[in-house]
Scaffold this motif. Structure first.
Motif, PDB file in Angstrom:
ATOM      1  N   PRO A 237       0.672  -1.295   0.086  1.00  0.00           N
ATOM      2  CA  PRO A 237      -0.072  -0.038   0.021  1.00  0.00           C
ATOM      3  C   PRO A 237       0.829   1.242  -0.008  1.00  0.00           C
ATOM      4  CG  PRO A 237      -0.907  -1.533   1.546  1.00  0.00           C
ATOM      5  CD  PRO A 237       0.560  -1.953   1.133  1.00  0.00           C
ATOM      6  N   GLY A 238       0.472   2.135  -0.852  1.00  0.00           N
ATOM      7  CA  GLY A 238       1.250   3.564  -0.960  1.00  0.00           C
ATOM      8  C   GLY A 238       2.121   3.484  -1.656  1.00  0.00           C
ATOM      9  N   THR A 239       2.602   2.378  -2.414  1.00  0.00           N
ATOM     10  CA  THR A 239       3.628   2.582  -3.745  1.00  0.00           C
ATOM     11  C   THR A 239       2.912   2.663  -4.962  1.00  0.00           C
ATOM     12  OG1 THR A 239       3.174   0.009  -3.891  1.00  0.00           O
ATOM     13  CG2 THR A 239       5.042   0.931  -2.375  1.00  0.00           C
ATOM     14  N   ARG A 240       3.607   3.225  -5.994  1.00  0.00           N
ATOM     15  CA  ARG A 240       3.200   3.511  -7.263  1.00  0.00           C
ATOM     16  C   ARG A 240       2.779   2.099  -7.933  1.00  0.00           C
ATOM     17  NH1 ARG A 240       4.227   8.175  -9.957  1.00  0.00           N
ATOM     18  NH2 ARG A 240       3.775   8.150 -12.151  1.00  0.00           N
ATOM     19  N   CYS A 241       1.686   2.030  -8.434  1.00  0.00           N
ATOM     20  CA  CYS A 241       0.911   0.846  -8.990  1.00  0.00           C
ATOM     21  C   CYS A 241       0.588   1.048 -10.655  1.00  0.00           C
ATOM     22  CB  CYS A 241       0.285   0.234  -8.336  1.00  0.00           C
ATOM     23  SG  CYS A 241       1.016  -0.800  -6.881  1.00  0.00           S
ATOM     24  N   GLU A 242       0.366   0.019 -11.162  1.00  0.00           N
ATOM     25  CA  GLU A 242      -0.436   0.062 -12.582  1.00  0.00           C
ATOM     26  C   GLU A 242      -1.857  -1.077 -12.439  1.00  0.00           C
ATOM     27  OE1 GLU A 242      -0.827   2.067 -15.273  1.00  0.00           O
ATOM     28  OE2 GLU A 242       1.058   3.219 -15.073  1.00  0.00           O
ATOM     29  N   SER A 243      -2.814  -0.864 -12.980  1.00  0.00           N
ATOM     30  CA  SER A 243      -3.814  -1.817 -12.938  1.00  0.00           C
ATOM     31  C   SER A 243      -3.554  -2.694 -14.392  1.00  0.00           C
ATOM     32  CB  SER A 243      -5.189  -1.147 -13.202  1.00  0.00           C
ATOM     33  OG  SER A 243      -5.389  -0.300 -12.217  1.00  0.00           O
ATOM     34  N   ALA A 244      -3.566  -3.925 -13.812  1.00  0.00           N
ATOM     35  CA  ALA A 244      -3.086  -4.964 -14.954  1.00  0.00           C
ATOM     36  C   ALA A 244      -4.209  -6.224 -14.633  1.00  0.00           C
ATOM     37  CB  ALA A 244      -2.015  -5.287 -15.018  1.00  0.00           C
ATOM     38  N   GLN A 245      -4.147  -6.917 -15.681  1.00  0.00           N
ATOM     39  CA  GLN A 245      -5.156  -8.303 -15.584  1.00  0.00           C
ATOM     40  C   GLN A 245      -4.189  -9.334 -14.901  1.00  0.00           C
ATOM     41  OE1 GLN A 245      -8.611  -8.731 -16.115  1.00  0.00           O
ATOM     42  NE2 GLN A 245      -8.495  -6.420 -15.928  1.00  0.00           N
ATOM     43  N   LEU A 246      -4.674 -10.230 -14.041  1.00  0.00           N
ATOM     44  CA  LEU A 246      -4.112 -11.413 -13.393  1.00  0.00           C
ATOM     45  C   LEU A 246      -5.251 -12.464 -13.248  1.00  0.00           C
ATOM     46  CD1 LEU A 246      -1.322 -13.015 -12.503  1.00  0.00           C
ATOM     47  CD2 LEU A 246      -1.888 -11.962 -10.516  1.00  0.00           C
ATOM     48  N   LEU A 247      -5.157 -13.543 -13.828  1.00  0.00           N
ATOM     49  CA  LEU A 247      -6.309 -14.667 -13.296  1.00  0.00           C
ATOM     50  C   LEU A 247      -7.657 -14.190 -13.575  1.00  0.00           C
ATOM     51  CD1 LEU A 247      -4.270 -16.006 -10.303  1.00  0.00           C
ATOM     52  CD2 LEU A 247      -4.460 -17.033 -12.711  1.00  0.00           C
ATOM     53  N   GLY A 248      -7.882 -13.244 -14.530  1.00  0.00           N
ATOM     54  CA  GLY A 248      -9.265 -12.603 -14.789  1.00  0.00           C
ATOM     55  C   GLY A 248      -9.751 -11.606 -13.564  1.00  0.00           C
ATOM     56  N   ARG A 249      -8.874 -11.079 -13.015  1.00  0.00           N
ATOM     57  CA  ARG A 249      -9.045  -9.803 -12.306  1.00  0.00           C
ATOM     58  C   ARG A 249      -8.110  -8.712 -12.615  1.00  0.00           C
ATOM     59  NH1 ARG A 249      -9.860 -12.306  -6.084  1.00  0.00           N
ATOM     60  NH2 ARG A 249     -10.746 -14.528  -6.610  1.00  0.00           N
ATOM     61  N   THR A 250      -8.726  -7.490 -12.259  1.00  0.00           N
ATOM     62  CA  THR A 250      -7.951  -6.553 -12.274  1.00  0.00           C
ATOM     63  C   THR A 250      -7.128  -6.100 -11.162  1.00  0.00           C
ATOM     64  OG1 THR A 250      -9.453  -5.244 -13.827  1.00  0.00           O
ATOM     65  CG2 THR A 250      -7.809  -3.941 -12.755  1.00  0.00           C
TER      66      THR A 250
END
Length: 203
Positions: free
Chosen positions: A118-131
């Motif tokens: 939590p609090g770190t820089r992230c991108e949304s991406a797909q994994l196992l059918g989830r974002t």
């Protein structure tokens, strides 16, 4: 409402616990079970790892080649690596500036990106059918500084680089998705050996 695994045939839980035990055992003796990895080049390589039971075997190799491992805590079992200058707690003040300096110099860097702090820089991406949220700050730096991303995974003959990608100029969201695609392929091969199932809902 249909269970994915028939009742009475779910062997996942006990085998998953065994893989966790294997991980803890290897973590306790990482200095004696070093696992060399053949890197494609000597500098500007980002070793993209994940939480599999034998991953601690990479620690001695990181110290041998003086790679920089990104960590989220200064755990006691990492003391020898920290004293050798081979870990960087990215949650500490000034860590990003130090990381940038190291990458500008071309130092080999390694991290596990299958868990988002939590609090770190992230991108949304797909994994196992989830974002899911996927750490992306290091991926942005790989793109900016011309790094080769080398994805590692366990194989019968040891830990190997099983996929790689030149990150130069690539957008972070694309690199995050590529990492997740590699990770998903490994998870689907042996689901019980991925140790971050419990953290997936948090992402």
């Amino acid at each position: 409402n249909t269970p994915q695994v028939p009742v009475g045939q779910n062997k996942f839980a006990p085998t998953h616990k065994k893989e966790w035990a294997r991980f803890i055992h290897s973590l306790a003796q990482w200095e004696r079970i070093g696992q060399p990895v053949e890197l494609p080049r000597r500098e500007r390589v980002f070793v993209a790892a994940w939480h599999f039971p034998e991953v601690a075997a990479l620690f001695a190799f990181a110290r041998e080649i003086h790679a920089l491992m990104l960590v989220s805590q200064d755990a006691p079992w990492l003391r020898a690596l920290r004293e050798a200058g081979c870990t960087l707690n990215f949650q500490e003040p000034g860590a990003v500036r130090q990381l940038i300096r190291e990458m500008q110099a071309g130092r080999v860097v390694a991290a596990m990106l299958d868990h988002a702090i939590p609090g770190t820089r992230c991108e949304s991406a797909q994994l196992l059918g989830r974002t899911v949220s996927t750490p992306s700050g290091i991926l942005e730096l790989c793109s900016k500084h011309g790094y080769l991303i080398a994805f590692v995974a366990p194989r019968p003959e040891g830990i190997r680089i099983v996929a790689q990608l030149d990150a130069t100029g690539q957008p972070a969201h694309k690199l995050a998705q590529q990492y997740n695609d590699w990770l998903e392929a490994e998870i689907r091969t042996a689901p019980e050996r991925w140790l971050m199932w419990q953290a997936l809902p948090l992402r």
